[in-house]
Design a protein around this motif. Structure first.
Motif, PDB file in Angstrom:
ATOM      1  N   ASP A 127      -5.834   0.705   9.269  1.00  0.00           N
ATOM      2  CA  ASP A 127      -6.195   2.084   9.594  1.00  0.00           C
ATOM      3  C   ASP A 127      -5.387   3.082   8.776  1.00  0.00           C
ATOM      4  OD1 ASP A 127      -8.080   1.197  11.404  1.00  0.00           O
ATOM      5  OD2 ASP A 127      -6.759   1.417  13.152  1.00  0.00           O
ATOM      6  N   GLN A 128      -4.092   2.812   8.589  1.00  0.00           N
ATOM      7  CA  GLN A 128      -3.250   3.704   7.777  1.00  0.00           C
ATOM      8  C   GLN A 128      -3.755   3.778   6.342  1.00  0.00           C
ATOM      9  OE1 GLN A 128       0.779   2.291   8.020  1.00  0.00           O
ATOM     10  NE2 GLN A 128       0.948   2.708  10.211  1.00  0.00           N
ATOM     11  N   ALA A 129      -4.126   2.638   5.772  1.00  0.00           N
ATOM     12  CA  ALA A 129      -4.619   2.614   4.392  1.00  0.00           C
ATOM     13  C   ALA A 129      -5.953   3.342   4.277  1.00  0.00           C
ATOM     14  CB  ALA A 129      -4.759   1.174   3.912  1.00  0.00           C
ATOM     15  N   LEU A 130      -6.838   3.181   5.266  1.00  0.00           N
ATOM     16  CA  LEU A 130      -8.132   3.859   5.228  1.00  0.00           C
ATOM     17  C   LEU A 130      -7.978   5.370   5.375  1.00  0.00           C
ATOM     18  CD1 LEU A 130     -10.340   1.418   7.340  1.00  0.00           C
ATOM     19  CD2 LEU A 130     -10.464   1.834   4.886  1.00  0.00           C
ATOM     20  N   GLU A 131      -7.103   5.805   6.273  1.00  0.00           N
ATOM     21  CA  GLU A 131      -6.900   7.241   6.473  1.00  0.00           C
ATOM     22  C   GLU A 131      -6.316   7.897   5.227  1.00  0.00           C
ATOM     23  OE1 GLU A 131      -4.575   7.850   9.986  1.00  0.00           O
ATOM     24  OE2 GLU A 131      -6.087   6.932  11.273  1.00  0.00           O
ATOM     25  N   ALA A 132      -5.394   7.201   4.558  1.00  0.00           N
ATOM     26  CA  ALA A 132      -4.759   7.752   3.358  1.00  0.00           C
ATOM     27  C   ALA A 132      -5.622   7.547   2.108  1.00  0.00           C
ATOM     28  CB  ALA A 132      -3.390   7.120   3.159  1.00  0.00           C
ATOM     29  N   GLN A 171      -5.957   4.894   0.294  1.00  0.00           N
ATOM     30  CA  GLN A 171      -5.115   4.217  -0.685  1.00  0.00           C
ATOM     31  C   GLN A 171      -5.561   2.775  -0.860  1.00  0.00           C
ATOM     32  OE1 GLN A 171      -2.604   5.529  -2.541  1.00  0.00           O
ATOM     33  NE2 GLN A 171      -3.025   7.542  -1.655  1.00  0.00           N
ATOM     34  N   ARG A 172      -5.297   2.229  -2.029  1.00  0.00           N
ATOM     35  CA  ARG A 172      -5.657   0.856  -2.374  1.00  0.00           C
ATOM     36  C   ARG A 172      -4.586  -0.111  -1.864  1.00  0.00           C
ATOM     37  NH1 ARG A 172      -7.132  -0.262  -8.484  1.00  0.00           N
ATOM     38  NH2 ARG A 172      -8.754   1.129  -7.788  1.00  0.00           N
ATOM     39  N   CYS A 195       0.866  -1.167   0.000  1.00  0.00           N
ATOM     40  CA  CYS A 195       0.000   0.000   0.000  1.00  0.00           C
ATOM     41  C   CYS A 195       0.910   1.226   0.000  1.00  0.00           C
ATOM     42  CB  CYS A 195      -0.901  -0.002   1.230  1.00  0.00           C
ATOM     43  SG  CYS A 195      -2.002   1.424   1.321  1.00  0.00           S
ATOM     44  N   PRO A 196       0.594   2.255  -0.780  1.00  0.00           N
ATOM     45  CA  PRO A 196       1.431   3.458  -0.781  1.00  0.00           C
ATOM     46  C   PRO A 196       1.520   4.129   0.589  1.00  0.00           C
ATOM     47  CG  PRO A 196      -0.051   3.479  -2.670  1.00  0.00           C
ATOM     48  CD  PRO A 196      -0.453   2.325  -1.808  1.00  0.00           C
ATOM     49  N   ALA A 197       0.562   3.884   1.478  1.00  0.00           N
ATOM     50  CA  ALA A 197       0.569   4.501   2.802  1.00  0.00           C
ATOM     51  C   ALA A 197       1.550   3.818   3.754  1.00  0.00           C
ATOM     52  CB  ALA A 197      -0.825   4.477   3.396  1.00  0.00           C
ATOM     53  N   TRP A 198       2.021   2.627   3.413  1.00  0.00           N
ATOM     54  CA  TRP A 198       2.921   1.888   4.292  1.00  0.00           C
ATOM     55  C   TRP A 198       4.368   2.135   3.887  1.00  0.00           C
ATOM     56  CZ3 TRP A 198       0.082  -3.368   3.357  1.00  0.00           C
ATOM     57  CH2 TRP A 198      -1.199  -3.290   3.868  1.00  0.00           C
ATOM     58  N   GLY A 199       5.265   2.043   4.855  1.00  0.00           N
ATOM     59  CA  GLY A 199       6.684   2.221   4.568  1.00  0.00           C
ATOM     60  C   GLY A 199       7.285   1.031   3.841  1.00  0.00           C
ATOM     61  N   ALA A 200       6.831  -0.165   4.178  1.00  0.00           N
ATOM     62  CA  ALA A 200       7.368  -1.387   3.569  1.00  0.00           C
ATOM     63  C   ALA A 200       6.222  -2.378   3.373  1.00  0.00           C
ATOM     64  CB  ALA A 200       8.442  -1.997   4.474  1.00  0.00           C
ATOM     65  N   THR A 247      -6.437  -6.792  -6.133  1.00  0.00           N
ATOM     66  CA  THR A 247      -6.772  -5.647  -5.308  1.00  0.00           C
ATOM     67  C   THR A 247      -7.673  -6.122  -4.175  1.00  0.00           C
ATOM     68  OG1 THR A 247      -6.679  -4.201  -7.223  1.00  0.00           O
ATOM     69  CG2 THR A 247      -7.848  -3.369  -5.316  1.00  0.00           C
ATOM     70  N   VAL A 248      -7.413  -5.617  -2.968  1.00  0.00           N
ATOM     71  CA  VAL A 248      -8.247  -5.988  -1.822  1.00  0.00           C
ATOM     72  C   VAL A 248      -9.619  -5.353  -1.993  1.00  0.00           C
ATOM     73  CG1 VAL A 248      -8.530  -5.755   0.668  1.00  0.00           C
ATOM     74  CG2 VAL A 248      -6.293  -6.288  -0.278  1.00  0.00           C
ATOM     75  N   LEU A 249     -10.640  -6.189  -1.933  1.00  0.00           N
ATOM     76  CA  LEU A 249     -12.027  -5.738  -2.086  1.00  0.00           C
ATOM     77  C   LEU A 249     -12.720  -5.552  -0.746  1.00  0.00           C
ATOM     78  CD1 LEU A 249     -13.032  -8.129  -4.998  1.00  0.00           C
ATOM     79  CD2 LEU A 249     -12.260  -5.762  -5.161  1.00  0.00           C
ATOM     80  N   GLY A 250     -12.272  -6.270   0.266  1.00  0.00           N
ATOM     81  CA  GLY A 250     -12.892  -6.178   1.586  1.00  0.00           C
ATOM     82  C   GLY A 250     -12.210  -7.123   2.546  1.00  0.00           C
ATOM     83  N   GLY A 251     -12.679  -7.116   3.756  1.00  0.00           N
ATOM     84  CA  GLY A 251     -12.088  -7.999   4.741  1.00  0.00           C
ATOM     85  C   GLY A 251     -12.776  -7.860   6.082  1.00  0.00           C
TER      86      GLY A 251
END
Length: 160
Positions: free
Chosen positions: A87-92, A94-95, A23-28, A119-123
């Motif tokens: 949470d990081q992906a939702l706040e940003a 980002q997919r 995810c672009p919001a994550w560092g690694a 692509t993650v659709l849900g969880g």
């Protein structure tokens, strides 16, 4: 017959299923593999990746002509780190992308078959287990025609 088909038929080698979550919001990226030992493998781009051992269960879709090809991944024994990443992906906004690769224990220098990029659709998260639904290109919900016919694209519409 591919190498993976030979392994399924003969049962002579061990299959290692791996997941790469990015995810672009994550560092690694998050790198996980099925089994009890961490695995160091080389992917299709010649990157050396170390996958952490994890309890992963994968439900592949049925083969057919339906457009909804959804895979379900269950990851057990996750800590609060998984919730933080979500949470990081939702706040940003980002997919999250998943790459599913299969390696053989005898040859970790390349995947046994081309990777599946989804692509993650849900969880959902329940206790110490996370279930992720991911899918390929969504043909059913794709608009048609893809290009909108506006006066910039088709100037002749102005005179209709």
């Amino acid at each position: 017959m591919t190498i993976l088909e030979q392994v399924y038929a003969s049962g002579g080698d061990c299959i290692i299923s791996t997941l790469e979550l990015t995810c672009p919001a994550w560092g690694a990226p998050v790198l996980l593999c099925q089994g009890y030992e961490d695995q160091t493998c080389i992917d299709e781009d010649s990157r050396t990746l170390t996958f952490l051992a994890s309890g992963i269960d994968i439900a592949l879709p049925k083969k057919g002509n339906t457009a909804g090809q959804t895979l379900t991944f269950a990851i057990d024994n996750v800590t609060g780190e998984a919730q933080d990443k979500i949470d990081q992906a939702l706040e940003a906004e980002q997919r999250i992308t998943i790459v599913y690769r299969i390696f053989l224990a005898s040859d970790k220098s390349t995947p046994a078959e081309p990777p599946y990029k989804m692509t993650v659709l849900g969880g959902s998260m329940q206790g110490a287990s996370v279930q992720i639904q991911a899918g390929f290109f969504d043909l059913i919900n794709t608009k048609w025609p893809r290009e909108l016919y506006t006066t910039k694209f088709a100037p002749g519409l102005r005179y209709l």
